[in-house]
Design an enzyme around this catalytic site. Structure first.
Site, PDB file in Angstrom:
ATOM      1  N   GLU A 764       0.832  -1.212   0.000  1.00 60.11           N
ATOM      2  CA  GLU A 764       0.000   0.000   0.000  1.00 60.11           C
ATOM      3  C   GLU A 764       0.861   1.255   0.000  1.00 60.11           C
ATOM      4  OE1 GLU A 764      -3.395   2.267   2.671  1.00 60.11           O
ATOM      5  OE2 GLU A 764      -3.104   0.140   2.983  1.00 60.11           O
ATOM      6  N   ARG A 842      -7.757   2.771  14.202  1.00 65.51           N
ATOM      7  CA  ARG A 842      -8.632   1.602  13.976  1.00 65.51           C
ATOM      8  C   ARG A 842      -8.574   0.653  15.172  1.00 65.51           C
ATOM      9  NH1 ARG A 842     -11.751  -0.888   9.981  1.00 65.51           N
ATOM     10  NH2 ARG A 842     -11.381   0.776   8.487  1.00 65.51           N
ATOM     11  N   GLU A1223     -10.819  -8.008   4.998  1.00 68.56           N
ATOM     12  CA  GLU A1223     -10.160  -8.017   6.307  1.00 68.56           C
ATOM     13  C   GLU A1223     -10.990  -8.637   7.426  1.00 68.56           C
ATOM     14  OE1 GLU A1223      -7.676  -4.030   6.630  1.00 68.56           O
ATOM     15  OE2 GLU A1223      -9.600  -3.681   5.657  1.00 68.56           O
TER      16      GLU A1223
END
Length: 1294
Positions: A764, A842, A1223
């Site tokens: 990423e 998160r 995920e």
């Protein structure tokens, strides 16, 4: 002397190489010289199987043609004289026809990213060439040397099981209770039992296989002569007789003998060793012979281990059991020794002479008293292998000119017993932590010890024999006292016990594994859905057939350019230091050297990274081991490696911070504390009946995508234009970072991504460290430049999942209701910010997992350390936050004395509740998933069976756990929730589709084609996606956060709607016309047939200041129930069964979604139980390849694996009512972690005399050492595990 010609065959074609270089591997030759790019480079050390090919040769001793699998990355071309090589391209293709092996893996959904697929295909193909109707066990064994990071293995095994004698599906006949037809049916919805139909498969026809080259068959009786190949630095001599060999060894005593190159090859590649003379003795008859003698079976030292294994298996089958005790010990070690590819070429002699301190076989040979015959010119001696054979680290008694000729493995005698043992992290193909061979001989007819041998590997710098302990026991009787004495003696003699296994107790059942059984349930499409509408159908991955035939093009498969150069990075060997000097004078002497790049060569800005806190190339200071300082550019990758190793850098060391604890102590953090708070914590704790506090450490994880980072940069020669082919999830950042570094506008840089061989978050942002350096080299040289990282570089440089440390305090009532929670989270961010802040956010958003907590405070700090920057990894902080939640939840249940599943259910959210970040839960299907999972797993009945099992078994314990998950879907950085699509309709009616997402195996392109097909109402065969590129859809968000199908799907849908609106008038004019008619009519009326689509996720925007606003568009839910069995004496565990119920809305493609659920689960199983990164105290990574870092293998998955997609749960917030799936399922593997903990609790409950606390700490991953030491008993108390004061640990927990 002149060099000889090398002659071998590849896929039936003759290859004659006049300049064979001994340093050239078959893999490099296939890919670069012959243009066969189907065989992949995954690790370069024979540990992943991506490069598997089949070798066939005429065996003169057996008088027949033999076929065996081999790793092309290790095989030197010089060893292949008169061998026929078959690669994946040689067995079938999409252009002619696929081989049944290729067809079955494709149609049974066994290929996701596809990078490992050709190797797996070749392992299976070789098995079928030797065994056209294999058993299920043989099929599983064939894959011991192959890894896959995407699928979770189940579909591969299920597809290939259709080749087995007792086929895959029983077809509903017979009374098989596990038959998919006998599962309880709910007749309101059609549940499909199968994702593919085996009846469609082409049958295997062994007569259709390619023949062995007749020319090689004609040579079978021709005498073999000595061959000599001269390379740039190495001479390879193939000896044909024993006399020749001994003469050569007398002339070149320092020469290495190489048969399989599975050891020397790795030393040359990874340890920078050079051996100028290599002698290959593989053809010499005496070194290959097998003789059955009076006292044992004698094997020539060049016999491959597969030959030893087969010979001993035959002997065990034929001889009485008391004569084959030693053979069974050797076989037990060989069973888990390595993959078939290595066993087929590695020699038994090489294995002994390598003298590895952790050898699997040497302790067995030593304990059995095997006889070695050693020869040199004019001398011959036979010695017994005993404690004197290995005088020091990697040394043997052989003199330089001597050669090991044979090893005789003895028959055992009446009253003699033998046991072999190996402890490692993973069963298949794993390096040992400790190995041993144990032998006892009793006085005839008694249990009085006459001889005793205990030999160990992994306990010293060589294989050792515990002589002091064994001598004391001679003539003692075999009883409990002897066991205690031996254990105490060993604890003293070996000094680092801790891993001791008294294999002599009743617990010693060898590791057995049943063949896996599995069920996948999903909802079939509603009656009346048109045949052409593929949404909701299990359509195989669109590139699966190309991947299975080796035709799919990955970055490094792009053919080489005429004037292409190779780049290799030069990285720091210090964790924190000033760079004093860089000396490239030695590097410049390497043939093919072009230039060295440093920070001074950068035309634009050297600042890079998401927060501009990184450099393209380090200038004055390095902040981690693996920090990129510069790069060398040469003509070939091999020369680049040599040149990079020749660059000399001097440093001035600075103090380094490595661990989370270091960072806390030195107050080394990025930014300020992150915090979410709700309710009144003080009041909550004061009302609680009980408070538990503790801490938990969660280790990091390496992505181990099978395709390492790769970039090709092609300068276009005008106005700064450059084209990059990159393996990245983030074309936009790749483009902007390169533009910034070169000082040109982004419109000059084109980034193109065809597909990735796996990403998982690792590509990423970190892929840019490679692509930016490669672009600089292309700019400086004006030539195309390519760089594909070796596995060891990739693991060192690019970072992984963040290790977390959490300190928690939870307040609760006697009933198990949670009233207050406080958790401080610390993550090891590494040397730059990268995505660490979003990851911690998160983690905080998921610290509740699925539970309502009235009073809560969570904080997060990012530790700034001198490790390579950690980054995104599937789950993105969520799994760490949720594991901590389940940790305190399980402790609450134990403290209250209530069943864990009851306490979890009691605290679970309900529809309409607010989370701790004040988002309202709508469409909360978790309770349905929970009830369904409890029922389908028969949780309560199995819990009772496990209690019974645990009462009856002292040293084996089982555990059961059920764990829920709730995962928020959206990028937490708001503006990233956008996507674009571009659609071109051509006049023949075909459609070219492009969108912002990259294909990395997750099936995104397949889903997008399904979406466009339904929107345009045309078959999927008319729609094509070629690649992702910055000149078709600009400013794309990274393919990450599980949202790619959601947001790109909506953008594709909008683009399709635009096209449909333009075609509407032509449809009205000609309602019975075809799609092609309307398209041509529109074109002839000059109507645009190209459209863009754009989507942004609505109503997002959370504020940490006010704890309000929605961070997520919706949530995905799932529940898993897992059962494990642990061996309390070794710490091994087996995953017996897992049941998963996952809510994926109305699945766009159940085959892909179930593949994602299983793949994520198995990755999580690695995270929580297997994968352990080890760093030196100086911050250098030890675990740099598959030999030392263990991802789950075929045998790691649950023996029974049942996945069911929740039905009737459409999600109104995403495209066609689907849900994100990438995920969310990963965390469900925590059910295995807590099942292990449950089993350990049963073990501890049985040994109450060691006053253990009820609550005990088990950090993640739950490796065999941690499991073993948590099962406190009389053996653990013998071993002192604390380190002495001044002792420096060899390895740190970061």
């Amino acid at each position: 002397m002149t060099a000889d010609e090398l002659v071998f065959f590849v896929n039936g074609k003759k290859v004659v190489e006049k300049n064979a270089d001994p340093e050239t591997t078959l893999l490099a030759y296939l890919r670069r010289k012959l243009g066969l790019s189907g065989t992949k480079l995954g690790c370069g050390e024979g540990g992943c199987g991506a490069c598997t090919v089949m070798f066939s040769k005429y065996d003169r001793l057996q008088n027949k043609i033999v076929h065996f699998p081999a790793n092309a990355c290790l095989a030197p071309i010089c060893s292949l004289h008169h061998v026929a090589v078959t690669t994946v391209e040689g067995i079938g293709s999409t252009k002619s026809r696929l081989h049944p092996v290729q067809e079955r893996i494709a149609k049974s959904h066994g290929s996701q990213c596809g990078f490992c697929t050709p190797g797996i295909v070749m392992s299976m193909y070789t098995l079928l060439r030797n065994q056209p109707e294999p058993t299920i066990e043989e099929i599983e064994d064939a894959f011991q040397g192959n890894l896959c990071r995407c699928t979770g293995y189940r579909p591969i095994l299920q597809g290939f099981r259709t080749f087995a004698r007792v086929g895959g599906c029983c077809g509903g006949d017979g009374d098989n209770p596990k038959c998919c037809m006998n599962q309880k049916k709910d007749h309101t919805v059609t549940l499909s039992p199968s994702l593919f139909n085996p009846e469609e498969f082409t049958p295997l026809d062994p007569t259709q296989e390619p023949i062995f080259p007749p020319e090689l068959l004609r040579l079978k009786d021709a005498p073999q002569k000595q061959l000599r190949f001269e390379g740039e630095r190495v001479t390879w001599i193939q000896a044909s007789t024993l006399t020749e060999l001994l003469d050569l060894k007398a002339q070149h005593p320092e020469a290495k003998l190489v048969v399989g190159n599975t050891q020397i090859g790795i030393e040359m590649k990874f340890k920078n060793r050079l051996f100028p003379v290599i002698v290959c003795p593989a053809w010499i008859p005496e070194l290959n012979s097998v003789e059955h003698r009076a006292e044992g079976i004698s094997f020539g030292a060049a016999c491959p281990l597969s030959c030893v294994e087969k010979t001993l298996l035959d002997a065990v089958a034929e001889l009485p059991a008391h004569r084959t005790e030693v053979f069974r010990g050797v076989l037990e070690q060989l069973r888990w020794f390595a993959g078939r590819q290595v066993k087929a070429v590695a020699s038994v002699g090489g294995n002994i002479i390598t003298a590895s301190p952790i050898s699997d076989l040497n302790p067995v040979f030593m304990a059995s008293g095997a006889k070695l015959t050693i020869v040199s010119r004019g001398t011959r001696r036979t010695i017994q292998m005993d404690h004197t054979f290995f005088p020091g680290y990697r040394q043997t008694l052989l003199r330089p000119e001597e050669v090991l000729l044979t090893i005789e493995i003895p028959y055992s005698r009446e009253g003699e017993y033998f046991s072999a043992f190996k402890q490692s992290s993973r069963r298949e193909d794993d390096i040992a932590k400790v190995t041993c061979g144990m032998r006892v001989l009793f006085q005839p007819g008694t249990t009085q010890v006459k001889e005793l041998a205990l030999c160990y590997g992994g306990m010293a710098d060589r294989t050792i024999s515990a002589l002091k302990t064994t001598e004391k026991q001679l003539s003692n009787f075999w009883n409990e006292k002897l066991l205690q004495d031996v254990c105490a003696g060993l604890a003293e003699e070996l000094q680092k016990c801790g891993k001791l296994d008294p294999t002599f107790t009743s617990a010693t059942l060898l590791f057995q594994k049943d063949p896996p059984a599995n069920v996948q349930l999903f909802q079939e499409v509603p009656n009346g859905q048109s045949e052409e509408d593929m949404v909701g159908r299990p359509l195989p991955h669109l590139a699966a057939a190309l991947q299975a035939s080796g035709e799919a093009v990955y970055c490094d498969d792009i053919p080489r350019y005429e004037n292409e150069l190779s780049l290799r990075l030069v990285t720091s060997t210090r964790a924190h230091a000033k760079i004093k000097s860089i000396d490239t004078s030695e590097a410049q002497k390497v043939p093919g050297f072009v230039c060295f790049l440093s920070a001074d060569d950068i035309p634009g800005s050297n600042k890079t990274g998401l927060f501009n806190d990184e450099t393209v190339l380090a200038k004055d200071e390095v902040t981690c081991v693996g920090h990129i300082i510069g790069a060398v550019v040469t003509d070939t990758p091999e020369h680049a490696q040599r040149a990079a190793q020749a660059v000399k850098i001097t440093y001035e060391e600075l103090p380094a911070i490595i661990t989370i604890e270091d960072a806390i102590k030195h107050n080394s953090f990025y930014g300020s504390e992150l915090k979410i708070e709700k309710g009144d914590l003080k009041k909550g704790f004061s009302e609680a009946d009980n408070i538990v506090s503790g801490e938990l450490h969660i280790g990091g994880q390496e992505h181990f995508y099978l395709e390492t980072h790769c970039t090709i940069a092609v300068p276009k020669g005008e106005t700064g234009e450059m084209e990059l082919f990159a393996s990245t999830q983030n074309p936009m950042k790749t483009q902007s970072f390169v533009a910034n570094m070169l000082g040109v506008p982004a419109n000059r840089i084109l980034v193109r991504v065809k597909r990735l061989g796996g990403g998982f978050g690792g590509k990423e942002t970190r892929s840019t460290v490679v692509s930016t350096a490669v672009a600089l080299a292309a700019y400086k040289t004006g030539c195309p430049v390519r760089c594909m990282l070796d596995r060891d570089e990739d693991m060192l440089i690019t970072g992984g999942r963040h290790p977390f440390l959490a300190r928690y305090k939870v307040g609760f009532m006697k009933t198990g209701n949670i009233v207050a929670l406080e958790v401080d989270h610390y993550s090891n961010a590494g040397n730059t910010m990268d995505l660490s802040e979003a990851i911690m956010e998160r983690a905080l958003f998921h610290m509740d997992n699925c539970y309502t907590i009235p009073n809560i405070r969570g904080t997060g700090r990012l530790c700034k350390t001198n490790l390579p920057s950690n980054t995104a990894f599937r789950g993105f902080g969520g799994p760490q936050g949720m594991l901590i939640a389940e940790q305190w939840m399980s402790e609450v249940a134990v403290t209250c004395g209530l069943p864990a599943e009851e306490v979890r259910r009691k605290n679970m959210y309900k529809e309409g509740d607010l989370t701790h970040f004040n988002q309202k839960l709508e469409g909360f299907t978790l309770t349905r998933c929970w009830d369904e999972c409890l029922a389908s797993s028969q949780y309560h009945a199995r819990k009772r069976e496990i209690d019974k099992f645990n009462k009856e078994n002292c040293w084996k314990k089982r555990g059961l756990s059920i764990v829920p998950t709730k995962f928020g879907i959206s990028f937490t950085l708001n503006f990233l929730n956008q996507a674009g699509a571009l659609i071109h309709v051509y006049t023949d009616g075909s459609v070219l589709l492009t969108h912002g997402g990259t294909e990395m195996g997750q099936g995104l392109h397949t889903k997008m084609v399904q979406v466009a097909s339904r929107a345009l109402k045309i078959p999927t065969s008319k729609i094509y996606i070629s690649e992702t590129s910055t000149n078709t859809v600009p400013n794309t968000s990274p393919t990450a956060a599980s949202v790619s199908a959601d947001i790109n799907g909506q953008a594709v849908y909008k683009a399709c709607q635009t096209i449909l609106q333009r075609l509407e008038p032509f449809k009205r004019k000609n309602p019975s016309g075809s799609w092609e008619d309307w398209v041509i009519a529109a074109y002839q009326d000059a109507v645009s047939l190209s459209a863009t689509g754009f989507y942004k996720t609505p109503d997002l925007g959370y504020s940490f200041e006010t704890n309000s606003g929605n961070p997520f568009h919706y949530f995905s839910y799932g529940v898993a129930c897992s059962e494990v069995e642990i061996d309390c004496l070794t710490g091994d565990h087996k995953n017996l069964r897992t049941d998963i119920v996952m809510d994926v809305g109305s699945s766009l493609n159940p085959a892909i979604d179930i593949g994602q659920v299983e793949g994520a689960f198995v990755q999580g199983l690695g995270l929580f139980t297997l994968e352990e990164l080890q760093y030196s105290p100086e911050g250098s990574l030890y675990t740099r390849g598959p030999s030392t870092y263990k991802i789950p293998a075929f045998g790691s998955i649950p023996i029974e694996f049942r996945v069911s997609l929740l039905r009737d749960s459409p999600n109104k917030k995403a495209i066609y009512a689907s849900k994100a799936v990438g995920e969310p399922p990963l965390f469900l593997a925590a059910s295995i972690f807590f099942a292990i903990k449950d089993a350990i609790r049963a073990a501890r409950a049985q040994h109450t005399d060691y006053n253990m606390k009820e609550l005990f700490r088990l950090d993640s991953p739950a490796t065999p050492e941690k499991i073993r030491n948590a099962c406190v008993d009389k053996f653990t108390t013998l071993c002192v595990t604390g380190a002495p004061k001044n002792c420096k640990s060899w390895c740190l927990r970061v």
